[in-house]
Design a protein around this motif. Structure first.
Motif, mmCIF file in Angstrom:
data_model
loop_
_atom_site.group_PDB
_atom_site.id
_atom_site.type_symbol
_atom_site.label_atom_id
_atom_site.label_comp_id
_atom_site.label_asym_id
_atom_site.label_seq_id
_atom_site.Cartn_x
_atom_site.Cartn_y
_atom_site.Cartn_z
ATOM 1 N N VAL A 142 0.786 -0.999 -0.044
ATOM 2 C CA VAL A 142 -0.040 0.108 0.011
ATOM 3 C C VAL A 142 0.831 1.493 0.117
ATOM 4 O O VAL A 142 1.946 1.436 0.594
ATOM 5 N N ILE A 143 0.487 2.275 -0.895
ATOM 6 C CA ILE A 143 1.048 3.335 -0.977
ATOM 7 C C ILE A 143 0.430 4.510 -0.648
ATOM 8 O O ILE A 143 -0.685 4.467 -1.204
ATOM 9 N N GLY A 144 0.795 5.309 0.354
ATOM 10 C CA GLY A 144 0.293 6.766 0.628
ATOM 11 C C GLY A 144 0.541 7.787 0.062
ATOM 12 O O GLY A 144 1.983 8.051 0.155
ATOM 13 N N LEU A 145 0.097 8.391 -1.083
ATOM 14 C CA LEU A 145 0.532 9.652 -2.086
ATOM 15 C C LEU A 145 -0.256 10.804 -1.478
ATOM 16 O O LEU A 145 -1.280 10.849 -1.740
ATOM 17 N N GLY A 146 0.425 11.815 -0.645
ATOM 18 C CA GLY A 146 -0.184 12.857 -0.435
ATOM 19 C C GLY A 146 0.221 13.414 0.791
ATOM 20 O O GLY A 146 1.244 13.157 1.205
ATOM 21 N N GLY A 147 -0.722 14.127 1.617
ATOM 22 C CA GLY A 147 -0.494 14.671 3.033
ATOM 23 C C GLY A 147 -0.435 13.605 4.071
ATOM 24 O O GLY A 147 -0.708 12.319 3.603
ATOM 25 N N GLY A 148 -0.649 13.976 5.352
ATOM 26 C CA GLY A 148 -0.774 13.077 6.275
ATOM 27 C C GLY A 148 -1.855 12.258 6.234
ATOM 28 O O GLY A 148 -1.885 11.165 6.777
ATOM 29 N N SER A 149 -3.132 12.610 5.611
ATOM 30 C CA SER A 149 -4.267 11.906 5.678
ATOM 31 C C SER A 149 -4.050 10.823 4.776
ATOM 32 O O SER A 149 -4.567 9.855 5.292
ATOM 33 N N ALA A 150 -3.365 10.983 3.467
ATOM 34 C CA ALA A 150 -3.461 9.787 2.806
ATOM 35 C C ALA A 150 -2.613 8.688 3.110
ATOM 36 O O ALA A 150 -2.754 7.731 3.112
#
Length: 381
Positions: free
Chosen positions: A95-103
């Motif tokens: 899983v990759i989170g791309l964005g700010g802390g929310s993502a």
């Protein structure tokens, strides 16, 4: 010097314009089916998401890339369950989170849910009842597009429960990403308000981890560097958002504060902001900014030398008695001076909000002061 322990299991790539190269170098970690979690439209508008997908598909080890974009700026556990369903069906491996802390926080939670094929009730046990993470979670990669949360190196996922109107965190060393790609070029398009607010979040992490009971020689050194960077670079960015050198330094400060979050933790403002954010649906940093002038004044009583040093590093002139006023003026200089009343919070709401404050409150020496949560919150309205 006291002995201490440090933990960081993350492979870090840091720089400007490094995303493509970092993805290529990370081929051994990016194998199989990938789920990218994003928030908002900016990552699509500016081509960040499209570029990431292209770079991933150029790697032979990547089989398939799925995208989930139904995450709000205050990520809700209920929204994350949509990503969990997609991940289970797609047999996601990473899983990759791309964005700010929310993502990134949503990606961490999704990695738990997918690996354990969890339902909403199971996930609520982690968020609401602080159930320990006893099983492995899917590998997590974090690619921040803001200079703020430090979630790319932290061991927590901060989420809200729409059902219970509570904001809290799932915590554990298994949530520290295996891979963090911190490319400051991805922050170049941030508008002024988000630049200032997320930048203030970096400062809050620096100050709180500095006065934290769990602070040590190493984390204090990082805190002092981050405070100096933020005080200098946010003022520079207020004058010129296109100052790319300042952007890079802010990304660096945010990243090293992720290390401090993992090893020294935060203090009362972060614990207090969570119920405020859930109650008023406000951004994390704006809630912190509303609390900070009062907290800084009270914290001075518990950590006089450190708070004085912070004010000196920020180049804020003040005496012992006017720290609140001086710090508020600094926030006004950045255009982010708020009061809790700005968000519709009234004195009559304080008892309820204080009752919702949870977490490790004793990490702040100030917590020993009588009724301190009430005092900070009431004086911040």
């Amino acid at each position: 010097m006291q002995g201490f322990e440090l933990e960081c299991t993350t492979k870090i790539y840091f720089g400007t314009g490094i995303l493509e190269e970092a993805i290529r170098k990370s081929a051994e970690k990016l194998k199989g089916n990938i789920l990218i979690i994003v928030t908002g439209n900016s990552v699509k508008k500016y081509g960040y998401l499209g570029n990431l997908v292209k770079y991933l598909k150029d790697i032979e080890t990547v089989k398939k890339v799925d995208i989930y974009d139904s995450i709000s700026s205050n990520p809700r556990l209920e929204d994350v369950m949509g990503a969990v369903k997609i991940g289970i069906d797609a047999q996601t491996d990473i899983v990759i989170g791309l964005g700010g802390g929310s993502a990134i926080d949503a990606a961490k939670a999704a990695a738990i849910g997918i690996s354990q094929k969890a339902d909403l009730g199971s996930m609520e046990e982690y968020l609401l009842n602080e159930k320990a993470l006893e099983k492995e979670v899917l590998p997590i990669a974090a690619i921040p597009t803001t200079a703020g949360t430090g979630s790319e190196l932290s061991k927590a996922a901060i989420l809200s429960s729409e059902k219970y109107q509570i904001k809290s965190g799932i915590r554990g060393s298994r949530l520290q990403p295996q891979l963090a790609i911190v490319d400051s070029k991805l922050t170049w398009t941030l508008p002024e308000k988000i630049t200032m607010e997320t930048g203030f979040d970096v400062l809050a992490h620096a100050i709180e981890s500095y006065v934290s009971v769990k602070s040590n020689f190493y984390t204090e050194m990082l805190s002092e560097k981050a405070v100096e960077i933020v005080g200098r670079c946010l003022r520079m960015l207020k004058k010129d958002l296109n100052n790319h050198d300042a952007r890079e330094e802010m990304s660096y400060a945010s990243m090293i504060m992720g290390l401090n979050l993992a090893n020294a933790g935060t203090c009362l403002p972060h614990r207090m902001q969570y119920p405020i954010g859930a109650f008023a649906d406000t951004s994390h940093a704006s809630g912190l900014a509303a609390l900070y002038p009062s907290w800084m004044q009270y914290e001075h009583e518990a950590n006089r030398e450190k708070i004085q040093h912070v004010m000196k590093l920020l180049k804020i002139q003040s005496s012992d008695n006017n720290i609140k006023k001086s710090f508020a003026s600094f926030l006004d200089e950045l255009g982010i001076q708020y009061r809790l009343g700005t968000f519709g919070i009234r004195q009559s709401d304080v008892n309820h909000l204080v009752s919702q404050v949870t977490g490790n409150l004793t990490n702040d020496k100030l917590y020993q002061s009588e009724n301190i949560l009430f005092k900070i919150m009431k004086s911040s309205i």
